[in-house]
Design a protein around this motif. Structure first.
Motif, PDB file in Angstrom:
ATOM      1  N   PHE A  15       0.734  -1.113   0.120  1.00 57.31           N
ATOM      2  CA  PHE A  15       0.158   0.175   0.019  1.00 57.31           C
ATOM      3  C   PHE A  15       1.001   1.154   0.021  1.00 57.31           C
ATOM      4  O   PHE A  15       2.081   1.262   0.407  1.00 57.31           O
ATOM      5  CB  PHE A  15      -0.917   0.002   1.272  1.00 57.31           C
ATOM      6  N   LEU A  21       4.091  -6.295   1.150  1.00 53.95           N
ATOM      7  CA  LEU A  21       3.543  -7.224   2.026  1.00 53.95           C
ATOM      8  C   LEU A  21       4.044  -8.554   1.451  1.00 53.95           C
ATOM      9  O   LEU A  21       4.298  -9.675   2.231  1.00 53.95           O
ATOM     10  CB  LEU A  21       2.042  -7.350   1.684  1.00 53.95           C
ATOM     11  N   PRO A  40       0.468 -14.742   9.642  1.00 55.61           N
ATOM     12  CA  PRO A  40       0.087 -14.423  10.765  1.00 55.61           C
ATOM     13  C   PRO A  40      -0.755 -12.804  10.448  1.00 55.61           C
ATOM     14  O   PRO A  40      -0.916 -12.564   9.341  1.00 55.61           O
ATOM     15  CB  PRO A  40       1.437 -13.839  11.562  1.00 55.61           C
ATOM     16  N   SER A  41      -1.448 -12.376  11.487  1.00 55.87           N
ATOM     17  CA  SER A  41      -2.238 -11.248  11.167  1.00 55.87           C
ATOM     18  C   SER A  41      -1.521 -10.183  10.572  1.00 55.87           C
ATOM     19  O   SER A  41      -0.291  -9.824  10.956  1.00 55.87           O
ATOM     20  CB  SER A  41      -2.922 -10.870  12.780  1.00 55.87           C
ATOM     21  N   GLY A  42      -1.867  -9.327   9.382  1.00 57.30           N
ATOM     22  CA  GLY A  42      -1.428  -8.458   8.747  1.00 57.30           C
ATOM     23  C   GLY A  42      -0.101  -8.825   7.662  1.00 57.30           C
ATOM     24  O   GLY A  42       0.387  -7.916   7.278  1.00 57.30           O
ATOM     25  N   SER A  43      -0.400 -10.138   7.423  1.00 57.89           N
ATOM     26  CA  SER A  43       0.734 -10.641   6.431  1.00 57.89           C
ATOM     27  C   SER A  43       0.375 -10.295   5.153  1.00 57.89           C
ATOM     28  O   SER A  43       1.092 -10.544   4.128  1.00 57.89           O
ATOM     29  CB  SER A  43       1.108 -12.053   6.655  1.00 57.89           C
ATOM     30  N   GLY A  44      -1.166 -10.240   5.012  1.00 62.38           N
ATOM     31  CA  GLY A  44      -1.351  -9.945   3.458  1.00 62.38           C
ATOM     32  C   GLY A  44      -2.580 -10.755   2.744  1.00 62.38           C
ATOM     33  O   GLY A  44      -2.739 -10.850   1.837  1.00 62.38           O
ATOM     34  N   LYS A  45      -3.232 -11.617   3.861  1.00 63.86           N
ATOM     35  CA  LYS A  45      -3.920 -12.729   3.379  1.00 63.86           C
ATOM     36  C   LYS A  45      -5.245 -11.958   2.609  1.00 63.86           C
ATOM     37  O   LYS A  45      -5.542 -12.492   1.622  1.00 63.86           O
ATOM     38  CB  LYS A  45      -4.427 -13.604   4.589  1.00 63.86           C
ATOM     39  N   SER A  46      -6.022 -11.164   3.339  1.00 64.49           N
ATOM     40  CA  SER A  46      -7.042 -10.451   2.656  1.00 64.49           C
ATOM     41  C   SER A  46      -6.784  -9.683   1.508  1.00 64.49           C
ATOM     42  O   SER A  46      -7.310  -9.615   0.624  1.00 64.49           O
ATOM     43  CB  SER A  46      -7.977  -9.628   3.709  1.00 64.49           C
ATOM     44  N   THR A  47      -5.408  -8.896   1.360  1.00 63.02           N
ATOM     45  CA  THR A  47      -5.001  -8.349   0.167  1.00 63.02           C
ATOM     46  C   THR A  47      -4.743  -9.420  -0.764  1.00 63.02           C
ATOM     47  O   THR A  47      -5.126  -9.072  -2.141  1.00 63.02           O
ATOM     48  CB  THR A  47      -3.772  -7.558   0.588  1.00 63.02           C
ATOM     49  N   GLN A  76     -14.929 -11.998   6.358  1.00 67.38           N
ATOM     50  CA  GLN A  76     -14.728 -12.273   7.598  1.00 67.38           C
ATOM     51  C   GLN A  76     -15.830 -12.359   8.490  1.00 67.38           C
ATOM     52  O   GLN A  76     -16.269 -12.859   9.495  1.00 67.38           O
ATOM     53  CB  GLN A  76     -13.378 -11.486   8.291  1.00 67.38           C
ATOM     54  N   GLU A 153     -11.256 -16.612   6.543  1.00 65.89           N
ATOM     55  CA  GLU A 153     -11.326 -16.874   8.082  1.00 65.89           C
ATOM     56  C   GLU A 153     -12.857 -17.626   8.259  1.00 65.89           C
ATOM     57  O   GLU A 153     -13.406 -17.266   8.965  1.00 65.89           O
ATOM     58  CB  GLU A 153     -11.405 -15.849   8.945  1.00 65.89           C
ATOM     59  N   HIS A 185      -6.150 -18.634   9.864  1.00 67.44           N
ATOM     60  CA  HIS A 185      -5.169 -18.971  10.963  1.00 67.44           C
ATOM     61  C   HIS A 185      -5.259 -20.222  11.387  1.00 67.44           C
ATOM     62  O   HIS A 185      -4.433 -20.623  12.189  1.00 67.44           O
ATOM     63  CB  HIS A 185      -5.554 -17.759  12.065  1.00 67.44           C
TER      64      HIS A 185
HETATM   65  N1  LIG Z   1      -6.717  -0.390   1.820  1.00 63.80           N
HETATM   66  C1  LIG Z   1      -5.362  -0.376   2.510  1.00 63.80           C
HETATM   67  N2  LIG Z   1      -4.700   0.700   2.623  1.00 63.80           N
HETATM   68  C2  LIG Z   1      -3.606   0.797   3.316  1.00 63.80           C
HETATM   69  N3  LIG Z   1      -3.235  -0.353   4.207  1.00 63.80           N
HETATM   70  C3  LIG Z   1      -4.030  -1.470   4.059  1.00 63.80           C
HETATM   71  C4  LIG Z   1      -5.229  -1.606   3.328  1.00 63.80           C
HETATM   72  N4  LIG Z   1      -5.728  -2.674   3.530  1.00 63.80           N
HETATM   73  C5  LIG Z   1      -4.797  -3.395   4.368  1.00 63.80           C
HETATM   74  N5  LIG Z   1      -3.941  -2.720   4.686  1.00 63.80           N
HETATM   75  C6  LIG Z   1      -2.644  -3.085   5.387  1.00 63.80           C
HETATM   76  O1  LIG Z   1      -1.829  -4.023   4.797  1.00 63.80           O
HETATM   77  C7  LIG Z   1      -1.619  -5.221   5.818  1.00 63.80           C
HETATM   78  C8  LIG Z   1      -2.047  -6.643   5.742  1.00 63.80           C
HETATM   79  O2  LIG Z   1      -3.530  -6.438   5.628  1.00 63.80           O
HETATM   80  P1  LIG Z   1      -4.363  -7.806   5.188  1.00 63.80           P
HETATM   81  O3  LIG Z   1      -5.734  -7.345   5.899  1.00 63.80           O
HETATM   82  O4  LIG Z   1      -4.252  -8.233   3.908  1.00 63.80           O
HETATM   83  O5  LIG Z   1      -3.700  -8.754   6.413  1.00 63.80           O
HETATM   84  P2  LIG Z   1      -4.356 -10.295   6.907  1.00 63.80           P
HETATM   85  O6  LIG Z   1      -3.268 -11.344   6.845  1.00 63.80           O
HETATM   86  O7  LIG Z   1      -5.551 -10.361   6.371  1.00 63.80           O
HETATM   87  O8  LIG Z   1      -4.662  -9.867   8.396  1.00 63.80           O
HETATM   88  P3  LIG Z   1      -5.694 -10.562   9.488  1.00 63.80           P
HETATM   89  O9  LIG Z   1      -5.436 -11.914   9.423  1.00 63.80           O
HETATM   90  O10 LIG Z   1      -5.601  -9.899  10.605  1.00 63.80           O
HETATM   91  O11 LIG Z   1      -6.868 -10.387   8.755  1.00 63.80           O
HETATM   92  C9  LIG Z   1      -1.909  -4.449   7.114  1.00 63.80           C
HETATM   93  O12 LIG Z   1      -0.905  -4.017   7.826  1.00 63.80           O
HETATM   94  C10 LIG Z   1      -3.170  -3.595   6.770  1.00 63.80           C
HETATM   95  O13 LIG Z   1      -3.279  -2.415   7.675  1.00 63.80           O
END
Ligand SMILES: Nc1ncnc2c1ncn2[C@@H]1O[C@H](COP(=O)(O)OP(=O)(O)OP(=O)(O)O)[C@@H](O)[C@H]1O
Length: 204
Positions: A15, A21, A40-47, A76, A153, A185
């Motif tokens: 981002f 990520l 882990p949380s924040g690793s970018g799975k949803s992205t 989720q 999830e 997770h």
């Molecule tokens: N639209 C956005 N703009 C800026 N940063 C973003 C955006 N979407 C996600 N992020 C950041 O990108 C990183 C990855 O987010 P993401 O939701 O993909 O992680 P995740 O692995 O799915 O986490 P979780 O398991 O907690 O759901 C996080 O640090 C989040 O804050």
């Protein structure tokens, strides 16, 4: 079975103003497989799910889609219409696809049963437990017969037995010709996946 394939080559994303990520990620997704996006949380799975859905363009790399037209996404957090019943929620995509009311009800009841929601069909969404609402969202997405099903999830709110049933049902959905991708997770859900993409925090 019609050829369906989703292939990501050299995928990298970050981002604005933030570090990558992930980078250099190659994934090939096919029907019959459940691919787990783990990390882990924040690793970018949803992205990564958003990239695969085509909602977000990757900063690096490309995604090729063959025969993938309909995408289902189960978020989720379950969102529904508080006053409408579980059955109404699942009938809606079937009615939109042109089924008659009787056909939609018959198919919706079958799918609700596969997610162990047959006894909840007349309950309004607002009365469902978190786990029931989550399974209802899965049932609604599966009913629409997507080519690609992205699930964030799915078992986070479920006990171990119900989670196992959901994982088995998603396996059956994949066998019927849907490309299934799960961000998770949960080690049990990870174990139910036929392939796993591991994401780590802090790829530069
Ligand atoms: N639209 C956005 N703009 C800026 N940063 C973003 C955006 N979407 C996600 N992020 C950041 O990108 C990183 C990855 O987010 P993401 O939701 O993909 O992680 P995740 O692995 O799915 O986490 P979780 O398991 O907690 O759901 C996080 O640090 C989040 O804050």
């Amino acid at each position: 079975m019609t050829t369906k394939l989703l292939r990501g080559e050299g995928l990298g994303h970050h981002f604005p103003g933030a570090p990558f990520l992930f980078r250099g990620l190659d994934v090939t997704l096919e029907p019959g497989e459940i691919t787990g996006l783990c990390g882990p949380s924040g690793s970018g799975k949803s992205t990564l799910l958003s990239l695969l859905a085509g909602w977000v363009t990757p900063v690096e790399g490309r995604i090729e889609r063959i025969g993938v037209h309909r995408t289902g996404w189960v978020f989720q957090n379950p969102y529904g219409v508080p006053a409408r019943t579980a059955l109404d929620h699942v009938c809606l995509p079937l009615l939109a696809a042109g089924r008659t009311r009787a056909q939609a009800r018959e198919r919706a009841r079958e799918v609700l049963a596969t997610f162990q929601l047959d006894r909840s069909e007349r309950q309004p969404f607002r009365e469902l437990s978190g786990g029931e609402a989550q399974r209802l969202m899965l049932a609604r997405a599966v009913c629409a017969a997507p080519d690609l099903l992205l699930v964030d999830e799915p078992t986070a709110q479920l006990d171990i037995t119900t989670a196992a049933t959901v994982n088995r049902t998603l396996g059956a959905v994949a066998q019927e010709g849907t490309i299934v991708v799960i961000a998770t997770h949960d080690p049990h859900t990870r174990a139910a996946c036929t392939r796993v993409v591991d994401l780590a925090v802090g790829v530069s």
